[in-house]
Design a protein around this motif. Structure first.
Motif, PDB file in Angstrom:
ATOM      1  N   ALA A  55       0.834  -1.210   0.000  1.00 46.07           N
ATOM      2  CA  ALA A  55       0.000   0.000   0.000  1.00 46.07           C
ATOM      3  C   ALA A  55       0.864   1.253   0.000  1.00 46.07           C
ATOM      4  O   ALA A  55       0.579   2.229  -0.699  1.00 46.07           O
ATOM      5  N   ASP A  56       1.948   1.244   0.776  1.00 45.48           N
ATOM      6  CA  ASP A  56       2.831   2.405   0.826  1.00 45.48           C
ATOM      7  C   ASP A  56       3.571   2.597  -0.491  1.00 45.48           C
ATOM      8  O   ASP A  56       3.735   3.734  -0.970  1.00 45.48           O
ATOM      9  N   LEU A  57       4.036   1.516  -1.104  1.00 45.50           N
ATOM     10  CA  LEU A  57       4.727   1.653  -2.385  1.00 45.50           C
ATOM     11  C   LEU A  57       3.768   2.140  -3.464  1.00 45.50           C
ATOM     12  O   LEU A  57       4.164   2.875  -4.374  1.00 45.50           O
ATOM     13  N   GLU A  58       2.512   1.757  -3.361  1.00 50.33           N
ATOM     14  CA  GLU A  58       1.519   2.284  -4.301  1.00 50.33           C
ATOM     15  C   GLU A  58       1.365   3.794  -4.110  1.00 50.33           C
ATOM     16  O   GLU A  58       1.243   4.551  -5.087  1.00 50.33           O
ATOM     17  N   ARG A  59       1.393   4.252  -2.861  1.00 46.38           N
ATOM     18  CA  ARG A  59       1.346   5.698  -2.602  1.00 46.38           C
ATOM     19  C   ARG A  59       2.555   6.399  -3.221  1.00 46.38           C
ATOM     20  O   ARG A  59       2.438   7.498  -3.765  1.00 46.38           O
ATOM     21  N   LEU A  60       3.718   5.760  -3.135  1.00 44.41           N
ATOM     22  CA  LEU A  60       4.920   6.328  -3.739  1.00 44.41           C
ATOM     23  C   LEU A  60       4.757   6.452  -5.248  1.00 44.41           C
ATOM     24  O   LEU A  60       5.089   7.494  -5.836  1.00 44.41           O
ATOM     25  N   VAL A  61       4.250   5.418  -5.887  1.00 43.34           N
ATOM     26  CA  VAL A  61       4.066   5.433  -7.340  1.00 43.34           C
ATOM     27  C   VAL A  61       3.121   6.557  -7.754  1.00 43.34           C
ATOM     28  O   VAL A  61       3.429   7.354  -8.655  1.00 43.34           O
ATOM     29  N   PHE A  62       1.977   6.645  -7.094  1.00 47.05           N
ATOM     30  CA  PHE A  62       1.004   7.674  -7.466  1.00 47.05           C
ATOM     31  C   PHE A  62       1.529   9.076  -7.150  1.00 47.05           C
ATOM     32  O   PHE A  62       1.308  10.021  -7.924  1.00 47.05           O
ATOM     33  N   GLY A  63       2.236   9.220  -6.029  1.00 44.10           N
ATOM     34  CA  GLY A  63       2.783  10.525  -5.695  1.00 44.10           C
ATOM     35  C   GLY A  63       3.852  10.964  -6.671  1.00 44.10           C
ATOM     36  O   GLY A  63       3.872  12.115  -7.124  1.00 44.10           O
ATOM     37  N   LEU A  64       4.746  10.050  -7.032  1.00 47.56           N
ATOM     38  CA  LEU A  64       5.835  10.385  -7.933  1.00 47.56           C
ATOM     39  C   LEU A  64       5.333  10.704  -9.336  1.00 47.56           C
ATOM     40  O   LEU A  64       5.617  11.782  -9.884  1.00 47.56           O
ATOM     41  N   PHE A  65       4.575   9.792  -9.923  1.00 44.05           N
ATOM     42  CA  PHE A  65       4.108   9.988 -11.294  1.00 44.05           C
ATOM     43  C   PHE A  65       3.038  11.075 -11.372  1.00 44.05           C
ATOM     44  O   PHE A  65       2.800  11.629 -12.439  1.00 44.05           O
ATOM     45  N   GLY A  66       2.407  11.367 -10.252  1.00 44.78           N
ATOM     46  CA  GLY A  66       1.408  12.432 -10.211  1.00 44.78           C
ATOM     47  C   GLY A  66       2.004  13.813  -9.996  1.00 44.78           C
ATOM     48  O   GLY A  66       1.272  14.798  -9.888  1.00 44.78           O
ATOM     49  N   GLY A  67       3.328  13.915  -9.930  1.00 42.81           N
ATOM     50  CA  GLY A  67       3.983  15.206  -9.804  1.00 42.81           C
ATOM     51  C   GLY A  67       3.976  15.790  -8.408  1.00 42.81           C
ATOM     52  O   GLY A  67       4.253  16.978  -8.234  1.00 42.81           O
ATOM     53  N   LYS A  68       3.699  14.964  -7.380  1.00 39.96           N
ATOM     54  CA  LYS A  68       3.638  15.472  -6.007  1.00 39.96           C
ATOM     55  C   LYS A  68       4.958  15.320  -5.256  1.00 39.96           C
ATOM     56  O   LYS A  68       5.085  15.805  -4.139  1.00 39.96           O
ATOM     57  N   VAL A  69       5.941  14.666  -5.870  1.00 38.06           N
ATOM     58  CA  VAL A  69       7.203  14.397  -5.188  1.00 38.06           C
ATOM     59  C   VAL A  69       8.323  15.274  -5.737  1.00 38.06           C
ATOM     60  O   VAL A  69       9.062  15.897  -4.983  1.00 38.06           O
ATOM     61  N   VAL A  70       8.472  15.307  -7.041  1.00 33.20           N
ATOM     62  CA  VAL A  70       9.452  16.194  -7.682  1.00 33.20           C
ATOM     63  C   VAL A  70       8.724  16.991  -8.754  1.00 33.20           C
ATOM     64  O   VAL A  70       7.735  16.516  -9.332  1.00 33.20           O
ATOM     65  N   PRO A  71       9.179  18.220  -9.050  1.00 29.82           N
ATOM     66  CA  PRO A  71       8.531  19.028 -10.095  1.00 29.82           C
ATOM     67  C   PRO A  71       8.524  18.291 -11.429  1.00 29.82           C
ATOM     68  O   PRO A  71       9.452  17.542 -11.752  1.00 29.82           O
ATOM     69  N   ARG A  72       7.493  18.515 -12.210  1.00 30.46           N
ATOM     70  CA  ARG A  72       7.334  17.761 -13.460  1.00 30.46           C
ATOM     71  C   ARG A  72       8.512  17.904 -14.426  1.00 30.46           C
ATOM     72  O   ARG A  72       8.868  16.931 -15.102  1.00 30.46           O
ATOM     73  N   LEU A  94      11.594  18.015 -13.707  1.00 27.35           N
ATOM     74  CA  LEU A  94      12.591  17.068 -13.224  1.00 27.35           C
ATOM     75  C   LEU A  94      12.090  15.629 -13.335  1.00 27.35           C
ATOM     76  O   LEU A  94      12.884  14.704 -13.542  1.00 27.35           O
ATOM     77  N   LEU A  95      10.782  15.430 -13.204  1.00 27.12           N
ATOM     78  CA  LEU A  95      10.223  14.098 -13.435  1.00 27.12           C
ATOM     79  C   LEU A  95      10.470  13.688 -14.883  1.00 27.12           C
ATOM     80  O   LEU A  95      10.784  12.527 -15.167  1.00 27.12           O
ATOM     81  N   ASP A  96      10.344  14.641 -15.802  1.00 28.36           N
ATOM     82  CA  ASP A  96      10.632  14.348 -17.211  1.00 28.36           C
ATOM     83  C   ASP A  96      12.074  13.861 -17.372  1.00 28.36           C
ATOM     84  O   ASP A  96      12.341  12.924 -18.138  1.00 28.36           O
ATOM     85  N   GLN A  97      13.006  14.501 -16.664  1.00 25.75           N
ATOM     86  CA  GLN A  97      14.399  14.073 -16.749  1.00 25.75           C
ATOM     87  C   GLN A  97      14.601  12.721 -16.082  1.00 25.75           C
ATOM     88  O   GLN A  97      15.384  11.896 -16.553  1.00 25.75           O
TER      89      GLN A  97
END
Length: 389
Positions: free
Chosen positions: A290-307, A309-312
């Motif tokens: 469940a926590d790793l799923e939160r990480l996936v959604f947070g990261l790909f959803g742009g809530k962890v790093v600015p988009r 930088l996510l592109d990079q």
């Protein structure tokens, strides 16, 4: 390279974290609600509500657990709808059913967290992607490194560093040393003493050493421990309440967990207790599906790093044979581009993956004796059906 100050600071901060229950200390009861426990013969599967994937294949895979290799399997599929299932046993001795909400050693999925912390520091202009690592760790490299790798090289596994010190190359070799401690500083010192393996950026060589150095960079830049930075920057904001790191060399998995097994000397051996501190920022994290799923959604959803930088992060360097961006690896499954990361520790195999638009995600934890072998059979069995058309 001086290790005493860093090591002492890490122990002090870890003790403080332990006192504030940020690390994986025993739970008072079960804080995470989970599905009802199921018998090994009857996998617990939620009502399929996700479109466009092969739920039947996943149900079939769970129905075969436990078998001669896999003792427990926990799967979560998300995106357009959701699905979850679990099967197997918590303990081969008792035959108690597997815990669907169990904690487990997440292995190299830790690298996703490490990359995210570094990219946050980049966003804060405290780190530059194309700066040499020696700007932040001036005593890291001996004179033989005439061209030091950059932060980007470390993130993309193109640094040219040799593998560092280890306690064995096979599960059986490591098992004899499972309670010994190898510090990150010792791991890195053994690597850099060999000089460069190749010119930075020349090729992509997956390995823990790149992310061990990044953990040291995080500590140097922030003046804090890597573990605390991961907690305050990633785990807490995303609600990953059951994710953290062991307290230094603590070999236990605290809280609800399923036992892990490996073949040692031809015998099925419990390998749950194991000091993994030498993997540190490259692979020492303990988490839940469940926590790793939160990480996936947070990261790909742009809530962890600015988009930007996510592109990079999701860009594979222009190097022959490269398949990794920063931490994550690019796959094409039935015509879909999927970004994912595996984690393999003795007895534990972990996967997280997603399409860029989050239309499909998958996370699994599989307790398997083959966890450190070629992981593709496990991925094909428990993950790829989530992306099948």
């Amino acid at each position: 390279m001086s290790s005493g100050t860093t090591a002492r600071a890490r122990v002090t901060a870890l003790s403080a974290l332990l006192a504030s229950s940020l690390l994986l200390v025993p739970l008072a009861g079960t804080a995470a609600a989970g599905p009802a426990q199921a018998s090994p013969a009857s996998p617990a599967v939620s009502a399929p509500r996700a479109d466009g994937f092969d739920a039947t294949a996943l149900e079939r895979a769970l129905a075969e657990v436990p078998d001669g290799d896999v003792s427990a399997a926990l799967i979560r599929v998300g995106g357009k709808g959701s699905w979850a299932g679990s099967a197997g046993v918590r303990d081969l001795r008792t035959g108690a059913p597997a815990l669907p909400y169990a904690r487990f050693r997440a292995g190299s999925t830790t690298k996703v967290v490490t990359a995210a912390v570094v990219l946050q520091l980049v966003a804060e202009k405290r780190v530059a992607l194309d700066a040499p690592v020696t700007r932040y760790l001036p005593d890291l490299l001996p004179p033989s490194f005439t061209e030091p790798p950059t932060v980007r090289h470390l993130l993309t596994y193109t640094s040219g560093l040799h593998p560092g010190a280890s306690l064995g190359s096979t599960t059986e070799e490591m098992y004899a040393h499972r309670f010994e401690t190898l510090t990150p500083e010792e791991v890195v010192a053994a690597s850099v003493a060999q000089g460069p393996a190749y010119t930075p950026g020349e090729r992509q060589t997956y390995g823990n050493i790149h992310y061990t150095v990044l953990g040291m960079l995080i500590e140097k830049v922030t003046g804090d421990t890597y573990e605390h930075q991961a907690a305050v920057r990633i785990f807490r904001p995303l609600g990953m309440r059951h994710t953290g790191f062991p307290c230094g060399p603590d070999p236990r998995v605290h809280g609800p967990h399923n036992r892990a097994y490996a073949d040692i000397g031809g015998r099925t051996t419990d390998v749950t207790e194991w000091n993994m501190s030498d993997r540190w920022a490259a692979g020492d994290m303990i988490s839940t599906t469940a926590d790793l799923e939160r990480l996936v959604f947070g990261l790909f959803g742009g809530k962890v790093v600015p988009r930007p930088l996510l592109d990079q992060m999701l860009t594979v360097p222009d190097v022959d044979g490269a398949t990794f961006g920063m931490a994550l690896q690019r796959f094409v499954v039935d015509g879909r581009e999927v970004w994912g990361k595996t984690g393999s520790r003795p007895g534990y195999h972990t996967v997280l993956g997603a399409t860029r638009d989050l239309s499909r995600t998958v996370v699994y934890s599989v307790n398997a004796k083959s966890a450190r072998d070629d992981g593709f059979p496990l991925v094909a069995r428990f993950a790829l059906p989530a992306f099948a058309s």
